[in-house]
Design a protein around this motif. Sequence first.
Motif, short mmCIF file in Angstrom:
data_model
loop_
_atom_site.label_atom_id
_atom_site.label_comp_id
_atom_site.label_asym_id
_atom_site.label_seq_id
_atom_site.Cartn_x
_atom_site.Cartn_y
_atom_site.Cartn_z
N GLU A 38 1.42 -1.44 0.08
CA GLU A 38 0.03 0.03 -0.24
C GLU A 38 0.84 0.65 0.10
OE1 GLU A 38 -2.49 -0.31 3.16
OE2 GLU A 38 -3.80 -2.08 2.78
N ASN A 39 2.05 1.41 0.53
CA ASN A 39 2.88 2.41 1.28
C ASN A 39 4.25 2.16 0.14
OD1 ASN A 39 3.88 4.95 1.61
ND2 ASN A 39 3.95 4.06 4.13
N THR A 40 4.40 2.46 -1.49
CA THR A 40 5.65 2.33 -2.08
C THR A 40 6.71 3.24 -1.28
OG1 THR A 40 4.70 3.94 -3.43
CG2 THR A 40 3.91 1.32 -3.86
N ALA A 41 6.09 4.47 -0.19
CA ALA A 41 7.57 5.17 -0.45
C ALA A 41 7.96 4.44 0.76
CB ALA A 41 7.17 6.09 0.19
N ARG A 42 7.74 3.59 1.48
CA ARG A 42 8.11 3.13 2.71
C ARG A 42 9.35 1.95 2.06
NH1 ARG A 42 9.81 3.23 8.07
NH2 ARG A 42 9.94 1.08 8.41
N MET A 43 9.65 1.88 0.93
CA MET A 43 10.54 1.01 -0.03
C MET A 43 11.66 1.38 0.73
SD MET A 43 8.43 -1.91 -2.61
CE MET A 43 10.54 -2.48 -2.82
N ARG A 44 12.09 3.00 0.22
CA ARG A 44 12.95 3.42 -0.55
C ARG A 44 12.89 3.93 1.04
NH1 ARG A 44 12.21 9.60 -3.09
NH2 ARG A 44 14.43 9.92 -2.88
N ILE A 45 12.50 4.16 2.13
CA ILE A 45 13.32 4.49 3.56
C ILE A 45 13.67 3.67 4.29
CG2 ILE A 45 12.35 5.06 5.71
CD1 ILE A 45 9.63 6.25 4.36
N VAL A 46 13.03 2.07 3.66
CA VAL A 46 14.06 1.40 4.70
C VAL A 46 15.45 1.24 3.38
CG1 VAL A 46 13.92 -0.99 4.58
CG2 VAL A 46 11.99 0.00 5.50
N LYS A 47 15.51 0.85 2.23
CA LYS A 47 16.56 1.19 1.73
C LYS A 47 17.43 1.87 1.99
CE LYS A 47 16.05 -0.66 -2.85
NZ LYS A 47 15.97 -0.33 -4.18
N ARG A 48 16.80 3.37 2.60
CA ARG A 48 18.16 4.43 2.45
C ARG A 48 17.90 4.27 4.51
NH1 ARG A 48 16.75 10.54 0.37
NH2 ARG A 48 17.01 9.78 -1.85
N SER A 49 17.42 3.35 5.20
CA SER A 49 17.90 3.01 6.67
C SER A 49 19.33 2.12 6.74
CB SER A 49 16.74 2.85 7.26
OG SER A 49 15.97 3.71 7.48
N ILE A 50 18.98 1.17 5.62
CA ILE A 50 19.81 -0.35 5.43
C ILE A 50 20.89 0.54 5.29
CG2 ILE A 50 20.49 -1.80 4.43
CD1 ILE A 50 17.41 -2.91 4.31
N ALA A 51 21.13 1.28 4.08
CA ALA A 51 22.22 1.98 4.08
C ALA A 51 23.17 2.99 5.49
CB ALA A 51 22.45 3.31 2.39
N ARG A 52 22.76 4.23 6.07
CA ARG A 52 22.93 4.28 7.10
C ARG A 52 23.09 3.75 8.05
NH1 ARG A 52 17.68 7.45 7.63
NH2 ARG A 52 18.23 8.84 6.21
N VAL A 53 22.81 2.40 7.93
CA VAL A 53 23.21 1.63 9.21
C VAL A 53 23.93 0.98 9.18
CG1 VAL A 53 22.81 -0.13 10.96
CG2 VAL A 53 20.71 1.42 10.42
N ASN A 54 24.48 1.02 8.11
CA ASN A 54 25.79 0.37 7.43
C ASN A 54 27.35 1.29 7.43
OD1 ASN A 54 25.56 -2.51 6.60
ND2 ASN A 54 24.35 -1.82 5.03
N THR A 55 27.11 2.37 7.13
CA THR A 55 27.90 3.66 6.70
C THR A 55 28.27 4.30 8.45
OG1 THR A 55 26.53 5.04 5.46
CG2 THR A 55 27.79 5.76 6.37
#
Length: 68
Positions: A38-55
Motif C-alpha cells: 500500500e505504501n510504496t514510499a516505505r521501500m525507499r525509506i527502508v533502503k535508505r535506513s539500511i544504507a545509513r546503518v551500514n555507513t
Amino acid sequence: MNATELRGKTPDELRTELTNLKKEAFNLRFQAATNQLENTARMRIVKRSIARVNTILNEKAADAAQEA
C-alpha cells in the motif's frame, strides 16, 4: 531514524537494527511482488535506513581500527 541516533548505539545494537530492517525490506519486496503493497514510499525509506546503518557501522569499525 536519523544518523545522530544511530551513532549513539553500540555495534551490536546496530547489527540488530540492520537485521530488522533487512527483514522489513524483504517483506516489502514480497508485498510489492504480490500487489499487496500500500505504501510504496516505505521501500525507499527502508533502503535508505539500511544504507545509513551500514555507513555508521563502517565508521565505527574504521575508528576502532585507527585506535588500535
